[in-house]
Scaffold this active site. Structure first.
Site, PDB file in Angstrom:
ATOM      1  N   ASP A  30     -18.746 -45.234 -16.279  1.00 28.93           N
ATOM      2  CA  ASP A  30     -20.068 -45.672 -15.708  1.00 28.93           C
ATOM      3  C   ASP A  30     -20.697 -44.116 -15.056  1.00 28.93           C
ATOM      4  O   ASP A  30     -20.037 -43.406 -14.869  1.00 28.93           O
ATOM      5  CB  ASP A  30     -19.581 -46.417 -14.520  1.00 28.93           C
ATOM      6  CG  ASP A  30     -20.867 -47.180 -14.014  1.00 28.93           C
ATOM      7  OD1 ASP A  30     -21.872 -47.181 -14.560  1.00 28.93           O
ATOM      8  OD2 ASP A  30     -20.650 -47.726 -12.657  1.00 28.93           O
ATOM      9  N   GLY A  31     -22.015 -44.305 -15.003  1.00 29.69           N
ATOM     10  CA  GLY A  31     -22.769 -43.351 -14.299  1.00 29.69           C
ATOM     11  C   GLY A  31     -23.425 -42.292 -15.324  1.00 29.69           C
ATOM     12  O   GLY A  31     -24.280 -41.346 -14.945  1.00 29.69           O
ATOM     13  N   TRP A  35     -26.510 -39.583 -14.004  1.00 29.83           N
ATOM     14  CA  TRP A  35     -26.259 -38.330 -14.571  1.00 29.83           C
ATOM     15  C   TRP A  35     -27.404 -37.834 -15.217  1.00 29.83           C
ATOM     16  O   TRP A  35     -27.771 -36.593 -14.624  1.00 29.83           O
ATOM     17  CB  TRP A  35     -25.009 -38.119 -15.370  1.00 29.83           C
ATOM     18  CG  TRP A  35     -24.741 -36.934 -15.697  1.00 29.83           C
ATOM     19  CD1 TRP A  35     -23.800 -35.898 -15.169  1.00 29.83           C
ATOM     20  CD2 TRP A  35     -25.367 -36.350 -16.911  1.00 29.83           C
ATOM     21  NE1 TRP A  35     -23.888 -34.739 -15.701  1.00 29.83           N
ATOM     22  CE2 TRP A  35     -24.617 -34.809 -16.957  1.00 29.83           C
ATOM     23  CE3 TRP A  35     -25.889 -36.587 -17.984  1.00 29.83           C
ATOM     24  CZ2 TRP A  35     -25.024 -33.948 -17.894  1.00 29.83           C
ATOM     25  CZ3 TRP A  35     -26.379 -35.583 -18.929  1.00 29.83           C
ATOM     26  CH2 TRP A  35     -25.776 -34.571 -19.019  1.00 29.83           C
ATOM     27  N   HIS A  47     -26.198 -41.269 -22.058  1.00 28.18           N
ATOM     28  CA  HIS A  47     -25.455 -41.885 -23.094  1.00 28.18           C
ATOM     29  C   HIS A  47     -25.002 -40.830 -23.918  1.00 28.18           C
ATOM     30  O   HIS A  47     -23.811 -40.802 -24.490  1.00 28.18           O
ATOM     31  CB  HIS A  47     -26.121 -43.182 -23.525  1.00 28.18           C
ATOM     32  CG  HIS A  47     -26.393 -44.260 -22.664  1.00 28.18           C
ATOM     33  ND1 HIS A  47     -25.623 -44.545 -21.437  1.00 28.18           N
ATOM     34  CD2 HIS A  47     -27.577 -44.873 -22.440  1.00 28.18           C
ATOM     35  CE1 HIS A  47     -26.259 -45.431 -20.758  1.00 28.18           C
ATOM     36  NE2 HIS A  47     -27.216 -45.760 -21.143  1.00 28.18           N
ATOM     37  N   LEU A 141      -3.007 -42.811 -31.869  1.00 26.93           N
ATOM     38  CA  LEU A 141      -3.768 -43.688 -30.809  1.00 26.93           C
ATOM     39  C   LEU A 141      -4.634 -44.795 -31.443  1.00 26.93           C
ATOM     40  O   LEU A 141      -5.224 -44.655 -32.611  1.00 26.93           O
ATOM     41  CB  LEU A 141      -4.656 -42.625 -30.148  1.00 26.93           C
ATOM     42  CG  LEU A 141      -5.570 -43.387 -28.948  1.00 26.93           C
ATOM     43  CD1 LEU A 141      -5.083 -43.671 -27.926  1.00 26.93           C
ATOM     44  CD2 LEU A 141      -6.689 -42.326 -28.777  1.00 26.93           C
ATOM     45  N   GLU A 217      -3.086 -50.750 -12.733  1.00 26.43           N
ATOM     46  CA  GLU A 217      -3.110 -49.622 -11.622  1.00 26.43           C
ATOM     47  C   GLU A 217      -4.755 -49.255 -11.751  1.00 26.43           C
ATOM     48  O   GLU A 217      -5.020 -48.891 -12.731  1.00 26.43           O
ATOM     49  CB  GLU A 217      -2.452 -48.710 -11.650  1.00 26.43           C
ATOM     50  CG  GLU A 217      -0.799 -48.807 -11.414  1.00 26.43           C
ATOM     51  CD  GLU A 217      -0.570 -49.433 -10.069  1.00 26.43           C
ATOM     52  OE1 GLU A 217      -1.358 -49.144  -9.206  1.00 26.43           O
ATOM     53  OE2 GLU A 217       0.311 -50.377  -9.956  1.00 26.43           O
TER      54      GLU A 217
HETATM   55  C1  FPP Z   1     -22.534 -47.137 -18.171  1.00 30.62           C
HETATM   56  O1  FPP Z   1     -23.301 -46.244 -17.536  1.00 30.62           O
HETATM   57  C2  FPP Z   1     -22.564 -46.609 -19.627  1.00 30.62           C
HETATM   58  C3  FPP Z   1     -22.950 -47.523 -20.635  1.00 30.62           C
HETATM   59  C4  FPP Z   1     -23.439 -48.847 -20.410  1.00 30.62           C
HETATM   60  C5  FPP Z   1     -22.827 -47.162 -22.081  1.00 30.62           C
HETATM   61  C6  FPP Z   1     -21.731 -46.293 -22.484  1.00 30.62           C
HETATM   62  C7  FPP Z   1     -22.049 -45.648 -23.907  1.00 30.62           C
HETATM   63  C8  FPP Z   1     -21.590 -44.689 -24.218  1.00 30.62           C
HETATM   64  C9  FPP Z   1     -21.090 -43.519 -23.337  1.00 30.62           C
HETATM   65  C10 FPP Z   1     -21.788 -44.389 -25.575  1.00 30.62           C
HETATM   66  C11 FPP Z   1     -20.496 -44.914 -26.400  1.00 30.62           C
HETATM   67  C12 FPP Z   1     -20.690 -44.455 -27.831  1.00 30.62           C
HETATM   68  C13 FPP Z   1     -19.252 -44.759 -28.314  1.00 30.62           C
HETATM   69  C14 FPP Z   1     -19.353 -44.446 -29.832  1.00 30.62           C
HETATM   70  C15 FPP Z   1     -18.146 -44.875 -27.694  1.00 30.62           C
HETATM   71  P1  FPP Z   1     -24.793 -46.539 -16.857  1.00 30.62           P
HETATM   72  O2  FPP Z   1     -25.863 -46.451 -17.706  1.00 30.62           O
HETATM   73  O3  FPP Z   1     -24.460 -48.008 -16.147  1.00 30.62           O
HETATM   74  O4  FPP Z   1     -25.036 -45.680 -15.764  1.00 30.62           O
HETATM   75  P2  FPP Z   1     -25.519 -45.691 -14.285  1.00 30.62           P
HETATM   76  O5  FPP Z   1     -24.517 -46.526 -13.402  1.00 30.62           O
HETATM   77  O6  FPP Z   1     -25.713 -44.540 -13.701  1.00 30.62           O
HETATM   78  O7  FPP Z   1     -26.811 -46.409 -14.126  1.00 30.62           O
END
Ligand code: FPP
Length: 256
Positions: A30-31, A35, A47, A141, A217
Site C-alpha cells: 500500500d501507498g 508516494w 505503481h 520461491l 502475525e
Molecule cells: C496500493 O497502493 C497498490 C495497488 C492497488 C496496486 C499495486 C500494484 C503494483 C505495485 C504493480 C504490481 C505489479 C506486479 C507485476 C506485481 P494505493 O494505490 O492504494 O496507494 P494509496 O493508498 O497511497 O492510494
C-alpha cells in the site's frame, strides 16, 4: 548473539534464524498513490515504482529461503477505481510479467495467480498463463499474485464448490472439515500465512486472505510507502516476526 536484541553492528540478514523462517509471507503493497503524490506525479507513477519494490521483495525472499510469497496486487474492490488507473495497472501488469519472466525463471521462482482470472483483460491473462506455465517446474520461491482477489470471494467460491459436490452426491456434509475447505480455496496446498506485512500506514487487512491469515502475525510498516520497500525492510520484518511468541490459542507456558 542475543535472540531478542537487534545487534546494530551485524547486518539484519545475518541475524535471521534460518530454522525459524515464516513459510508464507503475504504483503499488502500500500501507498503507491500517496508516494506518487508526494513527488507531484500521477498515481500510476507510484505503481510503476512499485515494481522495483516487488523485485526487492522477491529477491529478498529468495536470499533467505522463504518458500511462499503472496502479493496483493489488485483487489476485487480495486475495480472501482477510476478507469484510467485500472487500465494503467492492467497494462503495467502485462508488461511487467512479460519482462520479468526470464529473471524469475533464472531465480528458480514459480509463479502462481489467485483470484478471478476471468475478469482480467485478455492480454494480461495470456501473459500470466504463459508465465505460470513457463515457471511451473521451478522449485524455489512460489510467488503468488493475488489479482482480482478478495478473501470473501475466495471463501464463496470454495462454498460453491462444496455445494456442487454435495448436490452431485460426491460429498457428505459430515466430510466437510477445515482441511478439505482449505484445499478448495484458491491457495490450495499453500500453507497458511505466517507473516502479513502492510506498508503505507493503514492498519487493516482489506479483505485479503481472510481464512488463510487466521493466525498470521500482522506487521504494519507505517513509515514507508510501498515504492520505498526494499530487501532490508523484508529482512527487518522477518527478524521482527522471529521475536514474536506464537501461541495459537495455547498459554505462554505451553509453547515455551
Ligand atoms: C496500493 O497502493 C497498490 C495497488 C492497488 C496496486 C499495486 C500494484 C503494483 C505495485 C504493480 C504490481 C505489479 C506486479 C507485476 C506485481 P494505493 O494505490 O492504494 O496507494 P494509496 O493508498 O497511497 O492510494
Amino acid at each position: 548473539m542475543s535472540q531478542n536484541v537487534l545487534d546494530g553492528s551485524v547486518a539484519i540478514k545475518e541475524q535471521i534464524d534460518r530454522d525459524k523462517l515464516p513459510r508464507h509471507i503475504a504483503i499488502i503493497m500500500d501507498g503507491n498513490g500517496r508516494w506518487a503524490k508526494k513527488q507531484g506525479a500521477m498515481r500510476i507513477f507510484g505503481h510503476h515504482h512499485g515494481i522495483k519494490a516487488v523485485r526487492e521483495a522477491v529477491e529478498g525472499c529468495g536470499e533467505i529461503g522463504i518458500r511462499f510469497l503472496t502479493l496483493y496486487t489488485f483487489s476485487t474492490e480495486n475495480w472501482n477505481r477510476p478507469k484510467i488507473e485500472v487500465d494503467g495497472i492492467m497494462q503495467l501488469l502485462a508488461k511487467t510479467i512479460h519482462e520479468e519472466v526470464p529473471r524469475l525463471h533464472e531465480n528458480n521462482v514459480r509463479l502462481k495467480v489467485i483470484g478471478d482470472r476471468d475478469s482480467l483483460p485478455k492480454r494480461a491473462r495470456q501473459k500470466l498463463e504463459d508465465a505460470i506455465d513457463y515457471t511451473k517446474d521451478n522449485t524455489g520461491l512460489t510467488l503468488c499474485l493475488a489479482l482480482s482477489y478478495s478473501g470473501k470471494w475466495d471463501i464463496i467460491q470454495a462454498a460453491k464448490s462444496i455445494a456442487r459436490q454435495i448436490k452431485n452426491n460426491e460429498l457428505a456434509i459430515e466430510d466437510i472439515n477445515e482441511e478439505m475447505f482449505g484445499s478448495l480455496l484458491s491457495t490450495e496446498e499453500t500453507p497458511d500465512v505466517d507473516l502479513m506485512i502492510r506498508t503505507g500506514g493503514d492498519h487493516r487487512i482489506s479483505n485479503y486472505l481472510l481464512w488463510q491469515s487466521a493466525y498470521a502475525e500482522l506487521l504494519f510498516m507505517d513509515d514507508i510507502f510501498w515504492p520505498e520497500f526494499d530487501r532490508e525492510h523484508l529482512f527487518e520484518a522477518v527478524y521482527t516476526f522471529q521475536q514474536r511468541e506464537r501461541r495459537f490459542g495455547k498459554t505462554g507456558e505451553q509453547v515455551k
